[in-house]
Scaffold this motif. Structure first.
Motif, PDB file in Angstrom:
ATOM      1  N   TYR A 314       0.829  -1.203   0.000  1.00 38.47           N
ATOM      2  CA  TYR A 314       0.000   0.000   0.000  1.00 38.47           C
ATOM      3  C   TYR A 314       0.867   1.258   0.000  1.00 38.47           C
ATOM      4  CZ  TYR A 314      -3.515   3.404   1.508  1.00 38.47           C
ATOM      5  OH  TYR A 314      -4.343   4.503   1.600  1.00 38.47           O
ATOM      6  N   TYR A 315       1.929   1.244   0.779  1.00 40.24           N
ATOM      7  CA  TYR A 315       2.825   2.401   0.794  1.00 40.24           C
ATOM      8  C   TYR A 315       3.508   2.594  -0.561  1.00 40.24           C
ATOM      9  CZ  TYR A 315       2.245   2.496   5.889  1.00 40.24           C
ATOM     10  OH  TYR A 315       1.718   2.576   7.163  1.00 40.24           O
ATOM     11  N   LYS A 316       3.833   1.477  -1.226  1.00 40.64           N
ATOM     12  CA  LYS A 316       4.389   1.568  -2.585  1.00 40.64           C
ATOM     13  C   LYS A 316       3.352   2.138  -3.547  1.00 40.64           C
ATOM     14  CE  LYS A 316       6.878  -1.702  -4.360  1.00 40.64           C
ATOM     15  NZ  LYS A 316       7.317  -3.032  -4.833  1.00 40.64           N
ATOM     16  N   LYS A 319       2.989   5.805  -3.438  1.00 40.69           N
ATOM     17  CA  LYS A 319       4.102   6.494  -4.105  1.00 40.69           C
ATOM     18  C   LYS A 319       4.017   6.388  -5.623  1.00 40.69           C
ATOM     19  CE  LYS A 319       7.341   5.588  -0.312  1.00 40.69           C
ATOM     20  NZ  LYS A 319       8.556   4.812   0.084  1.00 40.69           N
ATOM     21  N   GLY A 320       2.983   5.696  -6.112  1.00 38.89           N
ATOM     22  CA  GLY A 320       2.835   5.519  -7.551  1.00 38.89           C
ATOM     23  C   GLY A 320       3.637   4.367  -8.107  1.00 38.89           C
ATOM     24  N   GLU A 321       4.191   3.537  -7.227  1.00 35.34           N
ATOM     25  CA  GLU A 321       5.000   2.403  -7.669  1.00 35.34           C
ATOM     26  C   GLU A 321       4.098   1.204  -7.996  1.00 35.34           C
ATOM     27  OE1 GLU A 321       8.050   1.500  -4.827  1.00 35.34           O
ATOM     28  OE2 GLU A 321       8.581   3.625  -4.536  1.00 35.34           O
ATOM     29  N   GLU A 322       4.596   0.358  -8.887  1.00 36.48           N
ATOM     30  CA  GLU A 322       3.861  -0.833  -9.304  1.00 36.48           C
ATOM     31  C   GLU A 322       3.887  -1.886  -8.206  1.00 36.48           C
ATOM     32  OE1 GLU A 322       5.182  -3.970 -12.468  1.00 36.48           O
ATOM     33  OE2 GLU A 322       4.203  -2.335 -13.564  1.00 36.48           O
TER      34      GLU A 322
END
Length: 403
Positions: A314-316, A319-322
């Motif tokens: 969820y934190y990723k 950040k807009g990370e896949e």
């Protein structure tokens, strides 16, 4: 596109937190709502809303399940001190699962999802192991206290007739912590009967384990109640079915399970079931590959994934990370609820849809397309790890073909 499948009665939808909340929305939009005219009574059990409502929303959701008989729940946060600060909570709310279990007085049955290409980490496990978890009391309804200085801690029982019984818990010579917990004979009896009935239904051996050598009253009560009910109500039925019930210590049960081929129902007290179901799920492949259903004595069902809210992903995501988060257990929570709703309403179309969605969900894995957690342990050749949305698209494509 065929006409959407209609539902007669609603299921109770309990939304949750973090990455599972994101996936929850994707599953509904991609895999359910295009095919089913979904009827759901919605409750937001996200941590912020639980705080706003002083956790009344959790109580309301549990009572709705008692009314409509079937619920499906997204994973939720049980806050600790760090979460309390992160979400600026009024107080450290209790586990919503614990609250719901207490209201429904049910037993949780958790079973790994077996799929071709995912070999259990315990090589001799060839059959699924179902964990039957008692769903009331123990540390999930505990009372805790922080002792700041020298003090005498007592367990005090005051009966209705005025009789008082005192036992010294500990003479504190300095700071420490104290915890009190309880259980009910009636709840343990419901737990025992649920386990015996489930074992007969599944034609599987039933194991039960506590630590009665150490907890000579608390745990021994569990052992005695199980034994009494078995001897007086179920022994002949088990003999006729060719299955076995036996009791052993929890540490012996762990050793026996590891050496076994699987295929049994392992009944555990509340906390033991919480921990052991995670161990069994991980050893079979992934926490995201385990079904969980809470069954109450009066025929109420609440389906959920056995894992948590996948905070790290969820934190990723924020950040807009896949992310490559496995949605299988959450999908199977939905299919379990839809199938049960179909069974209770005699809605064959809904039952068939649930079955087709499960087949469509496992097909990509069998074809070597899977989320990262499974790709790391799969023994299939030419496997491909994909992100969450890509994996859900594969499932949707399969589902459309099957339908």
């Amino acid at each position: 596109m065929k006409e959407k499948i209609k539902m007669t009665n609603p299921i109770v939808e309990l939304n949750g937190d973090e990455m599972t909340r994101i996936i929850w929305k994707m599953i509904k939009e991609m895999l359910i709502e295009p095919f089913v005219e979904l009827k759901a009574e919605y409750y937001d059990l996200g941590l912020k809303n639980r705080d706003i409502t002083d956790d009344q929303v959790t109580i309301d959701a549990a009572n709705a399940i008692k009314k409509y008989k079937v619920g499906v729940k997204c994973a939720t946060i049980t806050p600790n001190a760090q979460r309390m600060e992160e979400y600026k909570l009024k107080k450290m709310w209790k586990s919503p699962n614990g609250t719901i279990r207490a209201i429904l007085d049910g037993t949780v049955f958790r079973t790994p999802i077996i799929v071709k290409g995912i070999r259990p980490l315990v090589g001799n496990w060839v059959k699924p192991i179902t964990i039957a978890r008692h769903a009331y009391g123990d540390i999930y309804k505990d009372v805790e206290y922080r002792v700041e200085k020298s003090a005498k801690a007592e367990l005090v029982i005051t009966y209705e007739n005025g009789e008082v019984v005192r036992q010294t818990v500990h003479d504190f010579k300095g700071p420490g912590v104290l915890m009190g917990m309880h259980n009910l004979d009636a709840s343990i009896e419901s737990f025992a009967r649920a386990c015996f009935n489930y074992a007969l239904n599944q034609k599987h051996d039933l194991w039960f384990a506590t630590k009665d050598t150490i907890s000579k009253t608390y745990d021994h009560t569990f052992k005695d109640i199980f034994n009494h009910i078995y001897e007086n109500e179920y022994k002949d039925k088990f003999n006729e079915a060719g299955i076995e019930y036996f009791y052993t210590l929890i540490d012996d049960a762990v050793a026996r399970v590891i050496r076994s081929e699987g295929g049994m129902i392992w009944a555990c007290k509340n906390y033991d079931g919480d921990v052991m179901s995670d161990m069994v799920a991980t050893a079979f492949g992934s926490l995201a590959m385990m079904t969980s259903v809470l069954v109450s004595p009066d025929g109420n069902y609440e389906y959920e994934a056995a894992h948590g809210t996948v905070t790290r992903h969820y934190y990723k995501y924020l950040k807009g990370e896949e992310t490559s988060t496995n949605p299988i257990a959450t999908i199977f929570a939905w299919t379990g609820a839809l199938r049960k709703r179909g069974e209770l309403d005699e809605n064959k179309s809904l039952i068939k849809f649930a079955e087709k969605l499960e087949v469509a969900s496992l097909k990509p894995i069998e074809n070597g397309i899977m989320t990262k957690d499974l790709a790391m342990i799969s023994n299939l050749p030419n496997k491909k790890a994909v992100n969450t949305k890509e994996f859900l698209n594969e499932i949707k494509n399969n589902l459309e073909k099957i339908i």
